[in-house]
Design a protein around this motif. Structure first.
Motif, short mmCIF file in Angstrom:
data_model
loop_
_atom_site.label_atom_id
_atom_site.label_comp_id
_atom_site.label_asym_id
_atom_site.label_seq_id
_atom_site.Cartn_x
_atom_site.Cartn_y
_atom_site.Cartn_z
N VAL A 106 1.35 -1.12 0.32
CA VAL A 106 -0.39 0.22 0.10
C VAL A 106 0.81 1.01 0.20
O VAL A 106 1.36 1.49 1.24
CB VAL A 106 -0.39 0.02 1.41
N VAL A 135 -3.96 -1.28 4.77
CA VAL A 135 -4.74 0.40 5.30
C VAL A 135 -4.53 1.13 6.20
O VAL A 135 -4.62 2.47 6.63
CB VAL A 135 -5.35 -0.19 4.34
N THR A 201 -11.35 -3.86 -9.23
CA THR A 201 -11.73 -3.59 -8.63
C THR A 201 -13.05 -2.48 -9.12
O THR A 201 -13.63 -2.49 -7.69
CB THR A 201 -10.21 -1.99 -8.65
N ASP A 342 -2.76 0.62 -4.50
CA ASP A 342 -3.36 -0.93 -3.06
C ASP A 342 -3.00 -1.91 -4.38
O ASP A 342 -3.10 -2.08 -5.62
CB ASP A 342 -4.94 -0.86 -3.05
N SER A 372 -10.03 1.78 -0.47
CA SER A 372 -8.97 1.03 -0.13
C SER A 372 -9.31 0.02 1.27
O SER A 372 -9.27 -1.17 0.85
CB SER A 372 -8.15 1.93 0.64
N GLU A 376 -9.44 -4.17 0.51
CA GLU A 376 -8.67 -4.93 1.02
C GLU A 376 -9.52 -6.33 1.87
O GLU A 376 -9.12 -7.23 2.04
CB GLU A 376 -7.65 -4.16 2.05
#
Length: 389
Positions: A106, A135, A201, A342, A372, A376
């Motif tokens: 990250v 994160v 994503t 990320d 983020s 995660e």
């Protein structure tokens, strides 16, 4: 850091210990961090590879034949390999986000001015941050670094709530998510794994209630963007005291020569042009998006030495060969917007990590961290480790 030499990755630099610590270093130490040592960086942070006279070759823990990215090369390799849980890094064109992508980490570049150093770096293109596995660690580190600095040229007040707390709040739904997968610089091919990382994503963000919008970022023509960035980038080594200027690497000598060929009037005009382009992009961003998703890089981590092709004849080829690594990141150094990489994806063929970049409007690091964190949870990455050789 006081008592330690600062060589900027250069064999030409002085080896004398620093008399005082940078404010970023002081914030880390005041927060209880224990400095373990210094990590490698490319000379003056000019390239996303560290392969130089002073430090030798920095290699990627996922594949030693490949670069760990840069310029915060050693920082990325140290965290990815487990040498340290967190490493300081700096980003003037992607030097936090590029090693984050190359090493499966990250990496957050804060908004221009949020984190202050002793001086403003390259007209505000550069800023400090960290490389981490999670994160949560990035959020906690930003709470340490984002402090009002009354002695800085510019510095906002200390944020009124902690980033670590903001990350734990319920994330708003219905955010307008824009997409950019075509290279901002004409003629650069984007690797399919980098595009696939964006697809993964977007699929995840859409599933939790966000809207993927069909709007375009108002990017200027390639020649305007490159000219605006390089006008400032060429002076990146200015102010560094050298013990032996003849030992500066060829590409940095070429950058210095290019910078010296521009008179002060033209330089000021270039800086003004950069600010105008930044305003155009940010105003378009505000009108179209809450967040923008892009690949972090247009390529997989390149092979060691890939930057050298043609550089013996033309030292500036070292930078041009690096464009695929920084083509998506450097735009947002110009605009000063916060952006995070990320480690959401891995290339099926090579097993190499592939990062995605999320960009927010200025001062919305909290939103980047919240989104983020959602990614995660959906695609846990903290325990992904390079293979043991």
């Amino acid at each position: 850091m006081a008592g330690w030499p600062t060589t900027h990755g250069s064999a030409a630099a002085r080896q004398a210990p620093a008399a005082a610590s940078d404010p970023v270093v002081r914030r880390f130490v005041d927060a209880g961090f224990i400095p373990l040592g210094k990590t490698t960086t490319s000379e003056f942070g000019a390239l996303p590879f560290t392969e130089n006279q002073a430090l030798g070759i920095s290699r990627n823990p996922w594949d030693p034949d490949r670069t760990p990215g840069g310029s915060s090369s050693g920082a990325g390799a140290a965290v990815a390999s487990g040498m340290a849980p967190i490493a300081h890094a700096e980003d003037g064109g992607g030097s936090i986000r590029i090693p984050a992508s190359c090493n499966g980490l990250v990496g957050l570049k804060p908004t221009r001015g949020l984190v202050t150093n002793t001086t403003v770096s390259v007209e505000g293109l550069g800023t400090s941050g960290v490389l981490t596995r999670t994160v949560a660690d990035t959020s906690a580190a930003l709470d340490v670094l984002a402090r009002h600095d009354p002695a800085a040229w510019w510095s906002p007040p200390t944020p009124h709530r902690s980033f670590a707390t903001a990350m734990q709040k319920d994330m708003p739904t219905g955010l307008r998510i824009g997409v950019l997968t075509d290279s901002p610089i004409d003629g650069i091919h984007v690797h399919p794994a980098c595009t696939e990382a964006v697809t993964v994503t977007l699929r995840t963000l859409e599933a939790v209630g966000h809207d993927i919008v069909d709007a375009r970022l108002p990017l200027p023509p390639t020649d305007e963007l490159v000219a605006a960035f390089t006008t400032i980038w060429n002076v990146g080594g200015s102010g560094i005291v050298l013990a032996d200027p003849d030992r500066v690497e060829p590409h940095n000598r070429a950058l210095r020569d290019a910078a010296r060929s521009i008179d002060s009037w033209s330089y000021a005009a270039g800086v003004r042009k950069t600010q105008q382009l930044s305003r155009r992009i940010v105003e378009g961003f505000l009108a179209g998006f809450d967040l923008l998703v892009t690949p972090t890089m247009a390529c997989l981590p390149p092979l060691v030495g890939a930057w050298r092709a043609g550089a013996d004849a033309d030292p500036l080829m070292a930078l041009r060969n690096s464009y695929p690594m920084g083509v998506f990141t450097s735009v947002f150094n110009v605009t000063g917007q916060p952006a995070i990489s990320d480690p959401i994806h891995h290339d099926d063929a090579t097993g190499l990590p592939v990062g995605i970049q999320i960009v927010a409007t200025p001062w919305r690091e909290d939103l980047l961290l919240q989104v983020s964190h959602t990614l995660e949870l959906a695609h846990p990455w903290a325990d992904r480790r390079p293979p043991v050789s």
